[in-house]
Design an enzyme around this catalytic site. Structure first.
Site, short mmCIF file in Angstrom:
data_model
loop_
_atom_site.label_atom_id
_atom_site.label_comp_id
_atom_site.label_asym_id
_atom_site.label_seq_id
_atom_site.Cartn_x
_atom_site.Cartn_y
_atom_site.Cartn_z
N PHE A 91 0.86 -1.18 0.00
CA PHE A 91 0.00 0.00 0.00
C PHE A 91 0.90 1.23 0.00
O PHE A 91 1.82 1.35 0.81
CB PHE A 91 -0.90 0.02 1.23
CG PHE A 91 -1.84 1.19 1.26
CD1 PHE A 91 -3.06 1.15 0.59
CD2 PHE A 91 -1.50 2.36 1.94
CE1 PHE A 91 -3.92 2.23 0.60
CE2 PHE A 91 -2.36 3.45 1.96
CZ PHE A 91 -3.57 3.39 1.29
N ASP A 193 0.01 1.96 -20.20
CA ASP A 193 -1.33 2.52 -19.96
C ASP A 193 -1.18 3.71 -19.00
O ASP A 193 -1.84 3.78 -17.96
CB ASP A 193 -2.26 1.46 -19.37
CG ASP A 193 -3.72 1.91 -19.32
OD1 ASP A 193 -4.06 2.90 -19.99
OD2 ASP A 193 -4.51 1.27 -18.60
#
Length: 286
Positions: A91, A193
């Site tokens: 995270f 992307d």
């Protein structure tokens, strides 16, 4: 969910103290997991293709990680239980980027793009959004871009009646245009992307790439995507082009690389992207 958490706990050797749902993307559900020592980011998806998608994401992240040019969240677990596929990674506590953060990001992306191999493509296929993305190896960039990127998306759009047959260029029309505008291209490792939702700046200023659709292609593909829906800070582009200078046909290359992503959005989200796709097709192929 409890079965997945128990499995993850065994894999990482720590108990899960708590978890909560967080915003994490359009395709998967996202959660923050807390153990005694750290926080993790968990993605969960029930689609039949999700496990393949997560394995492809893991390969892309690990390939970028090995270059030691730019940070990625480390992947710990990928798996599937009870019809739910999942991916566990670090995270990253993120902040709003400033000019210095963008400069560092631009520099590190340029360094990533210096990583090369002999052919264009990747060790395996992956996904662009939820659409399959073929990465068969080609020695020629124009042929790769036609066969593995533009042609499959044109066919998909035609099959779904989103484009008319007369609007679709042929191989014989497209390749000369690509070769003239692209020129000589060296394979660069791409994120694949790179829009604003696929990078993070951590609270200590470290740029992170997330959700890659990685392969080796022309470096300007990433720059084109970054400019498609708004753009990154100017200091990002200044720093990037200090290392990788702008090419002679820069603007045209950007437009032709954005065509791929516009076609992807046309196929994913429908006719709202038709005019943008049609405009590029008319400009370069009629």
């Amino acid at each position: 969910m409890q079965t997945i958490l128990s499995h993850i706990s065994q894999e990482i050797g720590e108990g899960i103290a708590s978890y909560r749902s967080i915003p994490g993307g359009d395709i998967s559900s996202a959660y923050q997991l807390q153990t005694e020592t750290k926080k993790y980011f968990l993605k969960v998806n029930t689609n039949p293709f999700a496990l393949a998608m997560f394995h492809a994401e893991q390969k892309g992240l690990q390939t970028i990680e090995k270059t030691k040019t730019i940070a990625i969240p480390h992947v710990y677990v990928v798996g599937s239980l009870e019809g739910k596929s999942f991916l566990l990674m670090d995270f990253v506590e993120a902040k709003r980027p400033d000019a210095n953060d963008f400069r560092q990001f631009g520099t590190q992306l340029a360094q990533l793009h210096r990583c090369t191999q002999k052919d264009f493509g990747f060790l395996s296929d992956n996904f662009i959004g939820s659409l399959p993305q073929s990465n068969r190896l080609h020695p020629d960039w124009a042929e790769f871009y036609w066969h593995e990127r533009i042609s499959p998306q044109l066919k998909l759009a035609y099959d779904h009646q989103l484009l008319h047959k007369k609007e679709i260029p042929s191989l014989e029309n497209a390749l000369p245009v690509f070769r003239e505008i692209f020129g000589v291209v060296k394979p660069s490792l791409l994120h694949g992307d790179l829009w604003a939702g696929n990078y993070l700046i951590s609270t200590d200023g470290t740029p992170y790439l997330i959700d890659p659709a990685a392969y080796y292609g022309h470096s300007l593909v990433d720059i084109a995507m970054s400019k498609l829906f708004g753009s990154f800070g100017q200091s990002f582009y200044d720093a990037y082009h200090e290392i990788n200078p702008k090419s002679e046909n820069y603007s045209q290359q950007i437009e032709l690389y954005q065509l791929y992503y516009l076609l992807v959005h046309l196929n994913l989200f429908g006719s709202g992207y038709y005019s943008s796709v049609s405009s590029v097709l008319r400009k370069y192929f009629t």
